[in-house]
Design an enzyme around this catalytic site. Structure first.
Site, mmCIF file in Angstrom:
data_model
loop_
_atom_site.group_PDB
_atom_site.id
_atom_site.type_symbol
_atom_site.label_atom_id
_atom_site.label_comp_id
_atom_site.label_asym_id
_atom_site.label_seq_id
_atom_site.Cartn_x
_atom_site.Cartn_y
_atom_site.Cartn_z
ATOM 1 N N GLU A 52 0.840 -1.194 0.000
ATOM 2 C CA GLU A 52 0.000 0.000 0.000
ATOM 3 C C GLU A 52 0.884 1.257 0.000
ATOM 4 O OE1 GLU A 52 -2.197 0.741 3.723
ATOM 5 O OE2 GLU A 52 -3.922 0.849 2.409
ATOM 6 N N ARG A 126 -5.156 -4.016 0.625
ATOM 7 C CA ARG A 126 -6.396 -3.261 0.390
ATOM 8 C C ARG A 126 -6.685 -3.095 -1.098
ATOM 9 N NH1 ARG A 126 -8.703 -1.675 4.905
ATOM 10 N NH2 ARG A 126 -7.476 -0.887 6.639
HETATM 11 P P1 TTP Z 1 -4.223 0.920 6.595
HETATM 12 O O1 TTP Z 1 -4.568 0.782 5.167
HETATM 13 O O2 TTP Z 1 -5.130 0.210 7.530
HETATM 14 O O3 TTP Z 1 -2.715 0.431 6.765
HETATM 15 P P2 TTP Z 1 -1.942 -0.021 8.074
HETATM 16 O O4 TTP Z 1 -0.514 0.342 7.867
HETATM 17 O O5 TTP Z 1 -2.647 0.521 9.281
HETATM 18 O O6 TTP Z 1 -2.161 -1.575 8.028
HETATM 19 P P3 TTP Z 1 -1.457 -2.738 8.831
HETATM 20 O O7 TTP Z 1 -0.940 -2.210 10.120
HETATM 21 O O8 TTP Z 1 -2.580 -3.731 9.014
HETATM 22 O O9 TTP Z 1 -0.375 -3.230 7.943
HETATM 23 O O10 TTP Z 1 -4.198 2.457 6.943
HETATM 24 C C1 TTP Z 1 -3.099 3.331 6.809
HETATM 25 C C2 TTP Z 1 -3.507 4.699 7.350
HETATM 26 O O11 TTP Z 1 -4.289 5.418 6.409
HETATM 27 C C3 TTP Z 1 -4.373 4.607 8.596
HETATM 28 O O12 TTP Z 1 -4.042 5.666 9.456
HETATM 29 C C4 TTP Z 1 -5.785 4.788 8.089
HETATM 30 C C5 TTP Z 1 -5.608 5.688 6.913
HETATM 31 N N1 TTP Z 1 -6.549 5.447 5.811
HETATM 32 C C6 TTP Z 1 -7.675 6.257 5.650
HETATM 33 O O13 TTP Z 1 -7.934 7.142 6.461
HETATM 34 N N2 TTP Z 1 -8.469 6.057 4.552
HETATM 35 C C7 TTP Z 1 -8.218 5.076 3.654
HETATM 36 O O14 TTP Z 1 -8.966 4.925 2.663
HETATM 37 C C8 TTP Z 1 -7.087 4.222 3.851
HETATM 38 C C9 TTP Z 1 -6.808 3.116 2.895
HETATM 39 C C10 TTP Z 1 -6.286 4.456 4.936
#
Ligand code: TTP
Length: 259
Positions: A52, A126
């Site tokens: 991502e 995602r």
């Molecule tokens: P996540 O996509 O949940 O990535 P993560 O790094 O938290 O996942 P993991 O620890 O499971 O590897 O979200 C990244 C950040 O971006 C988080 O603070 C939420 C934010 N976000 C949004 O606000 N809107 C969105 O559409 C997405 C994809 C993320």
């Protein structure tokens, strides 16, 4: 038990090799998607993980006018702006996160997957679907995206997904599930500066959105095909990184799901 991957495409390619299939990993903030993605990456050369682009959202680059020769500059941290003032910035954030996601989902598979004789799978952290049905929808329900912005978002999202058609379709989803409390604990441990103000209540809402979409499957999904994409749910409340037995179990389940 989960059904195996869907077969939406045209079947084997003319050379008899398997088509590369596409799967996304979904789950709450900080549940461990990236860790799990790395685990998959190291488990089989037939699985290619596409990460991502969080770092892109953290440093938005300026676009100098054509031919000016001016260097690109970092002009803002959109993730931080969104958390500091969600009503002002959520719509902008979701347009950018969705666009960067479309770019990654549209990338062709790497050559070694195309020449694989096994069962090649491209795995995304995602998807354009969680962008809409988890985050944008949640922001709308929290009044951080207003009705006009939500209408505009849905309009261009539907248009683009339909235009790109099969290129954006998923054949399966891996749902990493853990309690919001567990995710909160992991979020605190990793200490991403922008997320300092995230509260348990917000993770509970996002958890509910995931449950509606992937377990109850009752969300009003606009895309008919998405309603039937098989979901492999894994219990991510265990510390899977440090526990070899759990890691092995996960890999067996994923192999089974992909085959
Ligand atoms: P996540 O996509 O949940 O990535 P993560 O790094 O938290 O996942 P993991 O620890 O499971 O590897 O979200 C990244 C950040 O971006 C988080 O603070 C939420 C934010 N976000 C949004 O606000 N809107 C969105 O559409 C997405 C994809 C993320």
């Amino acid at each position: 038990p989960a059904r195996g991957l869907q077969s939406t495409g045209p079947g084997p390619r003319p050379d008899g090799r398997a088509r590369v299939r596409r799967v996304s990993i979904e789950g709450n903030i900080a549940v461990g998607k990236s860790t799990f993605a790395k685990l998959l990456q190291s488990a089989s050369s037939d699985w290619e993980v596409v990460q991502e682009p969080v770092s892109k959202w953290q440093s938005i680059e300026s676009r100098p006018s054509e031919g000016s020769g001016a260097p690109q500059q970092t002009v803002g941290n959109l993730l931080q702006m969104m958390y500091e003032d969600p009503q002002r910035w959520s719509y902008t954030f979701q347009t950018y996160s969705c666009m960067s996601r479309m770019k990654t989902q549209l990338q062709p598979p790497p050559p070694h997957l195309l020449s694989s004789k096994g069962t090649p799978v491209q795995v995304f952290e995602r998807s354009v679907y969680s962008d809409r049905y988890i985050f944008a929808l949640n922001s709308f329900e929290l009044d951080c995206i207003n009705p006009a912005e939500w209408a505009v978002y849905q309009d261009w999202h539907t248009f683009l997904v339909e235009q790109f058609g099969p290129q954006l379709e998923l054949e399966g989803i891996i749902y990493l599930k853990a309690s919001p409390q567990k995710c909160m604990e992991r979020l605190g441990r990793r200490g991403r500066p922008e997320e300092g103000g995230v509260e348990l209540d917000y993770l509970q809402k996002l958890h509910m959105q995931h449950e509606r979409w992937l377990t109850e499957r009752s969300t009003q999904l606009h895309f008919e095909k998405l309603k039937h994409v098989p979901v492999l749910e894994l219990d991510a409340s265990v510390e899977f990184l440090s526990d070899q037995t759990v890691r092995d179990e996960f890999i067996v389940k994923v192999k089974d799901f992909f085959s």
